[in-house]
Design a protein around this motif. Structure first.
Motif, PDB file in Angstrom:
ATOM      1  N   THR B  44      42.520  37.266  34.727  1.00  0.00           N
ATOM      2  CA  THR B  44      44.053  37.142  34.583  1.00  0.00           C
ATOM      3  C   THR B  44      44.620  36.057  33.875  1.00  0.00           C
ATOM      4  O   THR B  44      45.407  36.243  32.868  1.00  0.00           O
ATOM      5  N   GLN B  86      48.534  42.689  36.734  1.00  0.00           N
ATOM      6  CA  GLN B  86      47.562  43.264  37.786  1.00  0.00           C
ATOM      7  C   GLN B  86      48.388  43.548  38.928  1.00  0.00           C
ATOM      8  O   GLN B  86      48.262  44.822  39.538  1.00  0.00           O
ATOM      9  N   ASP B 171      45.477  45.032  32.734  1.00  0.00           N
ATOM     10  CA  ASP B 171      44.794  44.061  33.982  1.00  0.00           C
ATOM     11  C   ASP B 171      44.919  45.077  35.334  1.00  0.00           C
ATOM     12  O   ASP B 171      45.903  45.384  35.676  1.00  0.00           O
ATOM     13  N   GLU B 172      43.511  45.649  35.370  1.00  0.00           N
ATOM     14  CA  GLU B 172      43.363  46.430  36.431  1.00  0.00           C
ATOM     15  C   GLU B 172      44.337  47.710  36.340  1.00  0.00           C
ATOM     16  O   GLU B 172      44.948  48.057  37.403  1.00  0.00           O
TER      17      GLU B 172
HETATM   18 MG   LIG Z   1      43.042  39.032  38.040  1.00  0.00          MG
END
Ligand SMILES: [Mg+2]
Ligand SMILES: Nc1ncnc2c1ncn2[C@@H]1O[C@H](COP(=O)(O)OP(=O)(O)OP(=O)(O)O)[C@@H](O)[C@H]1O
Lengths: 357, 270
Positions: B44, B86, B171-172
């Motif tokens: 991240t 995220q 991010d995810e």
């Molecule tokens: Mg992360």
């Protein structure tokens, strides 16, 4: 499909309400001719314009300014200084200086905004207060403002019975102007960007919102009606002093009015100013005690914090639309005129403590 | 193969923590690249550095060969890099449609457009199309705060697409999304990739990453550990070590999102 007629009906209703309100405001001084009443009305209108303008910046962006009196004072002093320097004679034509005063306030707002808007939250609030006090000090100490002896402004020799009316209508014009700015901004690209900044400024930037430019534009724009109101104030009173033109009470009043009516809405600051300023003026006249309203203000402030954390307008419209929804079981139309879109996280507590998003 | 994004020797410290420690990464144009690594390995943070949310003193980021190190987030976005978070960051009190419109106002002609009405016909139509693309169009008029976590992820994905970015950092994206939707999400990403968009995807769901990505980079302790096609990475013993070492180390720090899941499929293989 079922919703379409009701929305159109709502729109007509709103247009009708607006026309009726305008009609009432226009005939008001012709019906209530008592100069005490019309004088209260002038002050009320000036605050309605100022609270609406404050809301255009602070209500939409979530950046709480406690320094808008800087613009009010700048407008007032510009008016007084120009009238004095150029020996202008009193009369309707002096009102031509009002927009000039508004522009002067905008000019001041540019460096003010450039400095203050580098910061956020508490720091921003503190800097606006600091800049405000710098301007008050300047007004006390500069030669051109004549320090604490203040400046006399030429007074028109209109009949005492209708003396207030021109001030009333010019102030009403500023209210209409400020409301129009607030309304159109709310629907504009810039307005949407300001609301996004209020929600999550860094996220907005990551989606290409030029946050710096957007905030500065709103800040400068919100100075315009406040500067104009300051000029009318100076002309109406006939003299100005630093501590009244640049008044910390102005800062607090404007915030309280917007909070009371409903921050971030269009109608909220208008309603808040209408109720609070007329009440304050009334008390001042009734009890000839200039400070009594401070106590009332304090009490009201606490009451709003505790009972109506979102302000009158959102609370009432929410209640109404929920009732309507229950009756018709149709989804209630969202009313952007009175609703601070979606669930508010901006409680007055969050705002005064600088924790507003 | 042309490199679209390149990071060289990027270091970022938070107090005593080396979140990034001389990180190098390359993303080839037109690929779907995966970025994996144990919790706290700096994925991240790398995204934050690339997209202008964190500033660095060491290292360089290049987009199409041009240095973009320490640019502002708005400038990076204007260059065609879109990014999701995220932990989702949607504008809660704005409607889903308004969320979409915020992202469409990115051009340099801001001053000319600022006072126009928000959301032209074309923009609204495009927004609806994208919302349909991620299957949340029926929520267009709801405040974004009322969406579920998975729906917010989808909204973030959709509004980033409003500006037609060339390059997307996710991010995810599958975290918190209904398992039945995960395949759809992968399909969407593939479809966008076919249009020529490049992806860099951080994800703990190994099945998702290995099935989707052309190329996978593994980060560990703020550095690139291995990079290659999914099979090679899967077989590399250093990756397993990193995850096994990582599990004990990071469990107390961050057990919530999918810890354990990353380790399992890798160890299955070797
Ligand atoms: Mg992360
Ligand atoms: N703003 C910050 N301040 C202090 N430490 C931070 C900050 N951001 C990240 N870190 C630390 O830097 C390290 C790398 O974090 P990062 O979020 O980049 O890891 P990650 O690979 O994304 O992990 P995860 O898989 O859990 O999302 C962690 O130790 C984290 O605690």
């Amino acid at each position: 499909m079922r919703r379409v007629p009701s929305v159109v009906g709502g729109r007509n209703l709103k247009a009708g309400g607006l026309a009726a309100a305008m009609a009432v405001l226009i005939v008001f001084p012709l019906v209530f001719t008592n100069p005490t009443v019309t004088s209260i009305a002038v002050f009320t209108l000036l605050f309605m314009a100022s609270a609406t303008a404050w809301n255009v910046f602070s209500g939409y962006t979530g950046y709480v300014s406690l320094g808008h009196a800087t613009f009010f004072g700048t407008g007032a002093y510009l008016f007084a200084i120009v009238a004095m320097r150029f020996n202008l004679s009193a009369g309707s034509s002096l009102f031509a200086l009002v927009p000039v005063a508004g522009v002067a306030a905008m000019v001041v707002a540019v460096p003010f905004g450039l400095v203050a808007l580098r910061t956020r939250r508490h720091t921003f609030v503190v800097i606006t207060i600091a800049v405000f006090f710098i301007f008050q000090m300047l007004a006390f100490n500069l030669g051109i403002t004549q320090g604490s002896s203040g400046i006399q402004v030429p007074t028109p020799n209109w009949s005492p019975w209708t003396f207030n009316n021109p001030f009333y209508y010019v102030s009403l014009g500023i209210v209409v102007f400020a409301t129009a700015v607030s309304y159109f901004l709310r629907r504009s690209v810039l307005g949407l960007q300001l609301l996004a900044i209020r929600e999550d400024e860094d996220r907005a930037r990551g989606l290409g919102v030029p946050a710096g430019k957007a905030k500065l534009t709103a800040f400068v724009l919100s100075a315009l009606p406040v500067g104009m109101a300051g000029a009318v104030y100076a002309y109406f009173l006939g003299q100005i002093f630093p501590q009244f033109a640049f008044s910390p009470l102005f800062d607090l009043s404007v915030v309280l009015m917007a909070l009371f009516g409903g921050i971030g809405t269009i109608a909220g600051p208008l309603l808040g100013a209408l109720l609070l300023e007329s009440l304050q003026q009334y008390f001042t006249f009734q009890f000839s005690n200039g400070d009594l309203y401070l106590v009332i203000y304090g009490g009201l402030f606490l009451a709003v914090l505790l009972l109506l954390p979102r302000g009158v307008i959102p609370t009432v419209t929410d209640y109404l639309s929920r009732r309507r929804a229950r009756r018709s079981s149709a989804p209630a139309a969202r009313d952007s005129l009175t609703q601070p879109i979606g669930e508010p996280r901006t409680s007055p507590i969050a705002i005064v403590t600088g924790k507003a998003p | 193969m042309t490199v679209i994004l390149e990071a060289r020797g990027v270091s970022k410290r938070f107090g005593g923590i080396h979140a990034l420690d001389g990180c190098d990464i390359e993303v080839a144009q037109g690929t779907i690249s995966g970025l994996i690594g144990p919790n706290g390995s700096g994925k991240t943070t790398l995204f934050n550095v690339i997209t202008g949310y964190e500033r660095v003193r060491e290292g360089e980021i290049r987009l199409d060969g041009r240095a973009i190190t320490n640019m502002t987030p708005e400038a990076v976005f204007r260059l065609g890099i879109g990014r999701t978070f995220q932990l989702t960051r949607v504008f809660g009190r704005l409607s889903v449609m308004d969320n979409m419109l915020v992202a469409s106002q990115h051009d340099a002609s801001w001053a000319r457009r600022a006072f126009r009405k928000a959301g032209s016909h074309g923009e609204r139509a495009k927004a609806l199309e994208l919302l349909e693309f991620v299957d949340i169009a029926r929520l267009a008029n709801e405040p974004a705060a009322t969406l579920s976590y998975g729906q917010r992820k989808l909204l973030e994905f959709a509004y980033v697409l409003m500006a037609d970015p060339e390059f997307l950092l996710l991010d995810e994206p599958a975290g918190g999304i209904n398992p039945s939707l995960i395949n759809t999400l992968a399909e969407r990403i593939r479809a966008l990739n076919k249009e020529g968009r490049t992806f860099l995807v951080v994800e703990h769901n190994m099945e998702f990453v290995m099935g989707l990505c052309h190329n996978v980079t593994v980060m560990h302790h703020g550095r690139t550990l291995v990079s290659g096609d999914p099979e090679t990475v899967r077989r590399d013993p250093r990756v397993l070590d990193a995850y096994l070492g990582g599990v004990g180390e990071d469990e107390e720090a961050d057990g919530a999102d999918g810890a354990g899941a990353p380790g399992a499929p890798v160890s299955d293989e070797s």
